[in-house]
Design an enzyme around this catalytic site. Structure first.
Site, PDB file in Angstrom:
ATOM      1  N   LYS A  72     -24.293  52.095  21.368  1.00  0.00           N
ATOM      2  CA  LYS A  72     -23.924  52.867  22.580  1.00  0.00           C
ATOM      3  C   LYS A  72     -23.596  51.950  23.745  1.00  0.00           C
ATOM      4  CE  LYS A  72     -28.383  52.853  21.969  1.00  0.00           C
ATOM      5  NZ  LYS A  72     -29.370  53.413  21.118  1.00  0.00           N
TER       6      LYS A  72
ATOM      7  N   GLU B 241     -40.198  49.913  23.834  1.00  0.00           N
ATOM      8  CA  GLU B 241     -40.118  48.462  23.641  1.00  0.00           C
ATOM      9  C   GLU B 241     -41.149  47.777  24.539  1.00  0.00           C
ATOM     10  OE1 GLU B 241     -37.258  46.827  22.107  1.00  0.00           O
ATOM     11  OE2 GLU B 241     -36.425  48.731  21.444  1.00  0.00           O
TER      12      GLU B 241
ATOM     13  N   LYS C 118     -25.280  56.711  26.985  1.00  0.00           N
ATOM     14  CA  LYS C 118     -25.002  57.901  26.159  1.00  0.00           C
ATOM     15  C   LYS C 118     -24.271  58.964  26.979  1.00  0.00           C
ATOM     16  CE  LYS C 118     -28.973  56.886  23.264  1.00  0.00           C
ATOM     17  NZ  LYS C 118     -30.408  57.123  23.044  1.00  0.00           N
TER      18      LYS C 118
HETATM   19  P1  NAP Z   1     -32.504  45.669  15.198  1.00  0.00           P
HETATM   20  O1  NAP Z   1     -33.621  46.193  14.376  1.00  0.00           O
HETATM   21  O2  NAP Z   1     -32.797  44.752  16.305  1.00  0.00           O
HETATM   22  O3  NAP Z   1     -31.496  44.953  14.184  1.00  0.00           O
HETATM   23  C1  NAP Z   1     -30.391  44.229  14.615  1.00  0.00           C
HETATM   24  C2  NAP Z   1     -29.891  43.365  13.475  1.00  0.00           C
HETATM   25  O4  NAP Z   1     -28.725  42.678  13.909  1.00  0.00           O
HETATM   26  C3  NAP Z   1     -30.884  42.320  13.007  1.00  0.00           C
HETATM   27  O5  NAP Z   1     -30.754  42.155  11.622  1.00  0.00           O
HETATM   28  C4  NAP Z   1     -30.414  41.069  13.752  1.00  0.00           C
HETATM   29  O6  NAP Z   1     -30.644  39.892  13.038  1.00  0.00           O
HETATM   30  C5  NAP Z   1     -28.929  41.291  13.779  1.00  0.00           C
HETATM   31  N1  NAP Z   1     -28.312  40.608  14.914  1.00  0.00           N
HETATM   32  C6  NAP Z   1     -28.553  40.822  16.213  1.00  0.00           C
HETATM   33  N2  NAP Z   1     -27.792  40.025  16.974  1.00  0.00           N
HETATM   34  C7  NAP Z   1     -27.073  39.277  16.111  1.00  0.00           C
HETATM   35  C8  NAP Z   1     -26.105  38.253  16.273  1.00  0.00           C
HETATM   36  N3  NAP Z   1     -25.760  37.810  17.490  1.00  0.00           N
HETATM   37  N4  NAP Z   1     -25.566  37.718  15.171  1.00  0.00           N
HETATM   38  C9  NAP Z   1     -25.948  38.140  13.962  1.00  0.00           C
HETATM   39  N5  NAP Z   1     -26.834  39.109  13.736  1.00  0.00           N
HETATM   40  C10 NAP Z   1     -27.399  39.658  14.804  1.00  0.00           C
HETATM   41  O7  NAP Z   1     -31.623  46.844  15.811  1.00  0.00           O
HETATM   42  P2  NAP Z   1     -31.549  48.359  15.337  1.00  0.00           P
HETATM   43  O8  NAP Z   1     -32.669  49.111  15.940  1.00  0.00           O
HETATM   44  O9  NAP Z   1     -31.355  48.442  13.868  1.00  0.00           O
HETATM   45  O10 NAP Z   1     -30.222  48.854  16.113  1.00  0.00           O
HETATM   46  C11 NAP Z   1     -28.945  48.546  15.626  1.00  0.00           C
HETATM   47  C12 NAP Z   1     -27.913  49.331  16.442  1.00  0.00           C
HETATM   48  O11 NAP Z   1     -28.156  50.718  16.272  1.00  0.00           O
HETATM   49  C13 NAP Z   1     -27.960  49.073  17.958  1.00  0.00           C
HETATM   50  O12 NAP Z   1     -26.655  49.129  18.492  1.00  0.00           O
HETATM   51  C14 NAP Z   1     -28.776  50.242  18.472  1.00  0.00           C
HETATM   52  O13 NAP Z   1     -28.469  50.580  19.818  1.00  0.00           O
HETATM   53  C15 NAP Z   1     -28.302  51.332  17.535  1.00  0.00           C
HETATM   54  N6  NAP Z   1     -29.254  52.437  17.395  1.00  0.00           N
HETATM   55  C16 NAP Z   1     -30.523  52.184  16.999  1.00  0.00           C
HETATM   56  C17 NAP Z   1     -31.414  53.230  16.869  1.00  0.00           C
HETATM   57  C18 NAP Z   1     -32.831  53.007  16.414  1.00  0.00           C
HETATM   58  O14 NAP Z   1     -33.590  53.958  16.358  1.00  0.00           O
HETATM   59  N7  NAP Z   1     -33.235  51.793  16.059  1.00  0.00           N
HETATM   60  C19 NAP Z   1     -30.983  54.545  17.165  1.00  0.00           C
HETATM   61  C20 NAP Z   1     -29.662  54.777  17.557  1.00  0.00           C
HETATM   62  C21 NAP Z   1     -28.803  53.695  17.656  1.00  0.00           C
HETATM   63  P3  NAP Z   1     -31.986  39.041  13.178  1.00  0.00           P
HETATM   64  O15 NAP Z   1     -33.028  39.860  12.488  1.00  0.00           O
HETATM   65  O16 NAP Z   1     -31.654  37.790  12.477  1.00  0.00           O
HETATM   66  O17 NAP Z   1     -32.228  38.874  14.647  1.00  0.00           O
END
Ligand code: NAP
Length: 432
Positions: free
Chosen positions: A108, A193, A208
């Site tokens: 988002k 967080e 959003k």
């Molecule tokens: P997350 O758990 O922090 O996972 C992010 C992943 O991306 C990790 O594997 C991280 O790798 C990798 N990453 C981050 N920065 C990177 C970079 N510069 N280069 C390469 N890899 C990178 O995040 P998430 O909660 O799954 O969220 C992912 C997306 O979904 C975000 O845009 C978030 O806003 C959206 N979203 C999430 C939720 C939710 O409930 N979690 C809900 C709606 C939308 P490392 O582990 O190596 O750091």
């Protein structure tokens, strides 16, 4: 002759984190069903990580991990961006689009900041850029607003689109916790967080709101167009006063048509108990849409979490993969409208003003005169003697609808008035 097997749709996953891991799981566990739904197998050709040697969830097949993002994107039909953040997510998405791949993202922040650039690139390359998971997690909302309501006119959207703040406000309301205690509890339970700023100050909801307003009003609404106030100033006394007046406090993302344009804003608001949004508890999300012909619609569900968010991502993956398998493309973002996004002062709302006043004759008349001088009309008045300390009373005034800019100058006058010791809080009333 046996029918030829359709070519697989080659999928690259960027970022196997909370959501990405669940997307990989669902793509693997449901491979046969998904192939039948798409009409072609879905093949994960690689998962991009910065460090291929780092420990990963056992659900992530190590053989698919790669740190060569260029090769991965070049060999994909569909890139699923689940890294989050602005860069390098923006560059990777542009790279994928430039290479002719469609994109699914849940990001988002990126769409609210760089949406126009990304959608224009996708249009120019004739590929899809889908983002169902970016607004309200698992809740199917983007497609209903963009496609099912394409023949209607959306008047107003009121959304609870941030689970953390809804959890905190709900705990303050139902269990009478203070803000700090409720927030700490949300952090312990994983709803908030360690640094909760983006949630509690409304930034996540504002991103959003920008996306929702763009969809609803068929035009680009940027993050900087969204007025944003968080919940960190809400006190237990505000919550108690809300309860007494038959309301609950919710952090709302609001996009509405107004005279001469639209307003898009995020702020805490008093919602009447009878409104469907008042019954949204815990970390759940809900979005209430008012459309000209359809009337009132409400979408409710889990706005976050790995598996719920992955469900929305997979829905996009299946839609986009169908287009790839059949050689088509989904509907483009419609951005033909040019309604000005008006400043918050132009928004028209009802307000509840809570004041500490001297407990003596003439105070109410003086306060009423201040409001009347600004053409703000009072709907209800409640006074509680002693509630605000000895010799003081708490005066709670609800107004009829008034422009925000008139309210601001009224509150400034009230603060200076000898009839008012202090203005304790000013909250907008929505959903009436
Ligand atoms: P997350 O758990 O922090 O996972 C992010 C992943 O991306 C990790 O594997 C991280 O790798 C990798 N990453 C981050 N920065 C990177 C970079 N510069 N280069 C390469 N890899 C990178 O995040 P998430 O909660 O799954 O969220 C992912 C997306 O979904 C975000 O845009 C978030 O806003 C959206 N979203 C999430 C939720 C939710 O409930 N979690 C809900 C709606 C939308 P490392 O582990 O190596 O750091």
């Amino acid at each position: 002759m046996p029918a030829s097997t359709p070519a697989p749709v080659r999928i690259a996953i960027l970022g196997p984190g909370t959501v990405g891991t669940q997307v990989v799981r669902l793509l693997t566990e449901q491979a046969e069903d998904l192939a039948s739904r798409v009409g072609a197998p879905l093949e994960i050709v690689g998962i991009y990580v910065r460090d291929t040697a780092a420990e990963r969830d056992p659900l992530i097949p190590r053989a698919l991990l790669t740190d060569d993002v260029d090769a991965l994107i070049a060999g994909a039909d569909l890139v699923v961006e689940l890294m989050g953040g602005l860069e390098p997510a923006r560059s990777f998405i542009l790279q994928a689009i430039g290479a002719g791949a469609s994109v699914v993202t849940a990001n988002k922040a990126l769409l609210a900041t760089h949406g126009p650039e990304l959608f224009e690139a996708a249009d120019a390359a004739n590929v899809d850029l889908y983002f169902e998971a970016a607004v309200a997690g698992a809740i199917p909302l983007v497609r209903p607003v963009r496609e099912s309501l394409a023949g209607d006119q959306v008047q107003r959207i009121l959304g609870i689109v941030n689970g953390t703040t809804n959890y905190v406000l709900d705990e303050m309301t139902t269990r009478h916790l203070g803000y700090d205690v409720a927030l700490k509890q949300a952090q312990e339970l994983g709803y908030a967080e360690a640094d909760p700023t983006a949630d509690v100050e409304g930034h996540d909801a504002a991103a959003k709101a920008a996306i929702l307003a763009s969809l609803a009003f068929h035009q680009r609404v940027a993050l900087e167009d969204v007025y944003c106030e968080g919940i960190s100033a809400i006190t237990a006394a505000d919550v108690a006063a809300a309860t007494e007046s038959g309301h609950v406090i919710k952090l709302l993302a609001i996009a509405e048509r107004a005279d001469g344009g639209v307003t898009v804003r995020v702020h805490p608001a008093l919602v009447p108990l009878a409104h469907p949004l008042a019954g949204v508890h815990g970390a759940f999300n809900a979005v209430f849409v008012e459309a000209q012909a359809a009337g009132e619609l409400m979408f409710y569900g889990q706005g976050a979490g790995g598996a719920p968010t992955a469900s929305a991502v997979l829905g996009d993956v299946v839609s986009v993969a169908r287009h790839i398998a059949t050689g088509g493309k989904g509907p483009r973002e419609s951005n033909y409208a040019v309604l000005p996004v008006l400043p918050i002062g132009a928004a028209s709302t009802r307000f509840q003003i809570r004041m500490n006043v001297p407990d003596r004759a003439g105070v109410l008349a003086s306060v009423a005169e201040t409001l009347a001088s600004k053409a703000i009309s009072i709907e209800t008045v409640r006074q509680q003697a002693g509630a605000a300390g000895p010799g003081c009373a708490e005066l709670i005034i609800s107004t009829h609808r008034a422009p925000e800019r008139d309210l601001e100058s009224t509150v400034a006058s009230l603060r200076e008035s000898a009839a008012v010791n202090s203005v304790l809080s000013v909250l907008r009333i929505e959903g009436e």
